[in-house]
Motif scaffolding. Structure first.
Motif, mmCIF file in Angstrom:
data_model
loop_
_atom_site.group_PDB
_atom_site.id
_atom_site.type_symbol
_atom_site.label_atom_id
_atom_site.label_comp_id
_atom_site.label_asym_id
_atom_site.label_seq_id
_atom_site.Cartn_x
_atom_site.Cartn_y
_atom_site.Cartn_z
ATOM 1 N N PRO A 28 44.662 -3.130 22.434
ATOM 2 C CA PRO A 28 43.453 -2.452 22.112
ATOM 3 C C PRO A 28 43.589 -2.243 20.634
ATOM 4 N N THR A 29 44.549 -2.505 19.913
ATOM 5 C CA THR A 29 44.405 -2.344 18.326
ATOM 6 C C THR A 29 43.425 -3.335 18.077
ATOM 7 N N LEU A 30 43.398 -4.705 18.172
ATOM 8 C CA LEU A 30 42.437 -5.574 17.832
ATOM 9 C C LEU A 30 40.914 -5.424 18.366
ATOM 10 N N ALA A 31 41.044 -4.837 19.734
ATOM 11 C CA ALA A 31 39.640 -4.824 20.428
ATOM 12 C C ALA A 31 38.942 -3.516 19.923
ATOM 13 N N THR A 32 39.724 -2.461 19.474
ATOM 14 C CA THR A 32 38.938 -1.080 19.236
ATOM 15 C C THR A 32 38.850 -0.729 17.857
ATOM 16 N N THR A 33 39.081 -1.665 16.839
ATOM 17 C CA THR A 33 39.079 -1.326 15.460
ATOM 18 C C THR A 33 37.965 -2.003 14.513
ATOM 19 N N ARG A 34 36.841 -2.527 15.385
ATOM 20 C CA ARG A 34 35.744 -2.886 14.634
ATOM 21 C C ARG A 34 35.144 -1.649 13.908
ATOM 22 N N PHE A 35 35.209 -0.579 14.551
ATOM 23 C CA PHE A 35 34.569 0.734 14.058
ATOM 24 C C PHE A 35 35.396 1.773 13.940
ATOM 25 N N ILE A 36 35.305 2.678 12.885
ATOM 26 C CA ILE A 36 36.296 4.006 12.926
ATOM 27 C C ILE A 36 36.307 4.917 13.958
ATOM 28 N N VAL A 37 34.875 5.377 14.570
ATOM 29 C CA VAL A 37 35.056 6.152 15.644
ATOM 30 C C VAL A 37 35.554 5.704 16.865
ATOM 31 N N ASN A 38 35.303 4.230 17.025
ATOM 32 C CA ASN A 38 35.798 3.797 18.284
ATOM 33 C C ASN A 38 37.606 3.900 18.182
ATOM 34 N N ALA A 39 38.008 3.603 17.030
ATOM 35 C CA ALA A 39 39.349 3.507 16.786
ATOM 36 C C ALA A 39 40.035 4.952 17.073
ATOM 37 N N LEU A 40 39.465 5.909 16.325
ATOM 38 C CA LEU A 40 39.934 7.311 16.280
ATOM 39 C C LEU A 40 39.856 7.843 17.834
ATOM 40 N N GLY A 41 38.689 7.360 18.598
ATOM 41 C CA GLY A 41 38.624 7.917 20.006
ATOM 42 C C GLY A 41 39.816 7.232 20.789
ATOM 43 N N MET A 42 40.070 6.060 20.691
ATOM 44 C CA MET A 42 41.154 5.171 21.196
ATOM 45 C C MET A 42 42.597 5.719 20.966
ATOM 46 N N GLY A 43 42.659 6.164 19.706
ATOM 47 C CA GLY A 43 44.075 6.734 19.051
ATOM 48 C C GLY A 43 44.337 7.973 19.736
ATOM 49 N N VAL A 44 43.287 8.940 19.891
ATOM 50 C CA VAL A 44 43.330 10.222 20.455
ATOM 51 C C VAL A 44 43.621 10.367 21.944
ATOM 52 N N ALA A 45 43.133 9.318 22.567
ATOM 53 C CA ALA A 45 43.133 9.293 23.877
ATOM 54 C C ALA A 45 44.497 8.751 24.222
ATOM 55 N N THR A 46 45.069 7.788 23.593
ATOM 56 C CA THR A 46 46.272 7.192 23.770
ATOM 57 C C THR A 46 47.506 8.255 23.317
ATOM 58 N N MET A 47 47.336 9.153 22.183
ATOM 59 C CA MET A 47 48.317 10.048 21.914
ATOM 60 C C MET A 47 48.148 10.979 23.026
ATOM 61 N N ALA A 48 47.284 11.553 23.574
ATOM 62 C CA ALA A 48 47.030 12.496 24.476
ATOM 63 C C ALA A 48 47.830 12.144 25.687
ATOM 64 N N VAL A 49 47.676 11.068 26.215
ATOM 65 C CA VAL A 49 48.475 10.717 27.393
ATOM 66 C C VAL A 49 49.877 10.341 27.112
ATOM 67 N N LEU A 50 50.155 10.037 25.808
ATOM 68 C CA LEU A 50 51.588 9.807 25.354
ATOM 69 C C LEU A 50 52.470 10.887 25.512
ATOM 70 N N ILE A 51 51.932 11.904 24.905
ATOM 71 C CA ILE A 51 52.431 13.175 24.751
ATOM 72 C C ILE A 51 52.615 13.926 26.187
ATOM 73 N N CYS A 52 51.740 13.934 27.149
ATOM 74 C CA CYS A 52 51.540 14.219 28.409
ATOM 75 C C CYS A 52 52.811 13.517 29.362
ATOM 76 N N SER A 53 52.536 12.302 29.119
ATOM 77 C CA SER A 53 53.498 11.417 30.017
ATOM 78 C C SER A 53 54.942 11.502 29.603
#
Length: 234
Positions: A28-53
């Motif tokens: 996901p790091t290589l695939a979603t970092t072409r644009f800042i908005v996509n990278a931020l969205g992926m980061g926040v989504a992953t962080m939310a799942v990480l905290i909850c899990s």
């Protein structure tokens, strides 16, 4: 050794950054970092799942049987990923479509499963939540650093807004796979230099610190350590 709350929170940002030090979540790091908005969205989504899990697994650590802990972790993680997907589909449709299949693949992200096995299953819910926040912030920082370089210099824009001067001098390869690997490797080298060798190294990890330890049960490592001894499969 017991760690301070502050230490648990901060270690994932630089010293044990999951992407730039532990080299997890590369896809996901290589695939979603072409644009800042996509990278931020992926980061926040992953962080939310990480905290909850992390919190859920920590609460259930004495309930889940050891033999089925990995399937149980995956079911819990998949449940939280589904919730995040539905929320994003409802409120940020464009970002949901831009992330595509990589949003679903959070379920098998090595960062989340690795923290569940290494930390959440062995610590209290409060510490597990702090670990999720720290590792999540480290993941977001790595994604933003990569996407900033790739979008600004590769696409000549910032968060989709064209930068007049750079738009005429775009380095197109940064928007492609080779450019992504180049930026990724460069950031890893910079972090290694900044930590001055204090960050964990691959040879310093025991089986307990390996995200795949639960799957291989240590047999591969044992075979390498004692080549003359036959290791029977489980």
């Amino acid at each position: 050794m017991k760690q301070s709350k502050w230490g648990i929170l901060l270690r994932g940002i630089l010293k044990e950054n999951p992407v730039l030090v532990l080299v997890l979540g590369t896809c996901p790091t290589l695939a979603t970092t072409r644009f800042i908005v996509n990278a931020l969205g992926m980061g926040v989504a992953t962080m939310a799942v990480l905290i909850c899990s992390n919190v859920a697994i920590s609460l259930l650590r004495n309930v889940i049987p050891d033999k089925v802990r990995i399937p149980a972790y995956i079911v819990l993680i998949a449940g939280f990923v589904t919730i995040v997907q539905l929320l994003m589909q409802a409120f940020v449709q464009s970002l949901y479509e831009a992330l595509g299949v990589y949003l679903s693949l959070i379920v098998v992200n090595c960062i989340i499963l690795g923290r569940a096995e290494m930390f959440a299953s062995k610590n209290k819910p409060g510490d597990a939540a702090l670990d999720g926040v720290g590792m999540g912030l480290g993941f977001i920082c790595a994604l933003l650093a990569m996407s900033l370089i790739r979008e600004v210099f590769g696409a000549g824009s910032f968060c989709g807004i064209e930068i007049p001067f750079l738009a005429n001098y775009k380095i197109g390869i940064l928007q492609q796979a080779p450019g992504g690997f180049f930026v990724f490797g460069s950031l890893i080298a910079i972090v290694a230099k900044c930590t001055k060798g204090k960050a964990p190294r691959r040879h310093s990890f025991s089986c307990e610190g390996c995200p795949s330890a639960a799957v291989c049960t240590g047999h591969t490592c044992t075979a390498q350590a004692t080549p003359d001894k036959e290791v029977k499969p489980s």
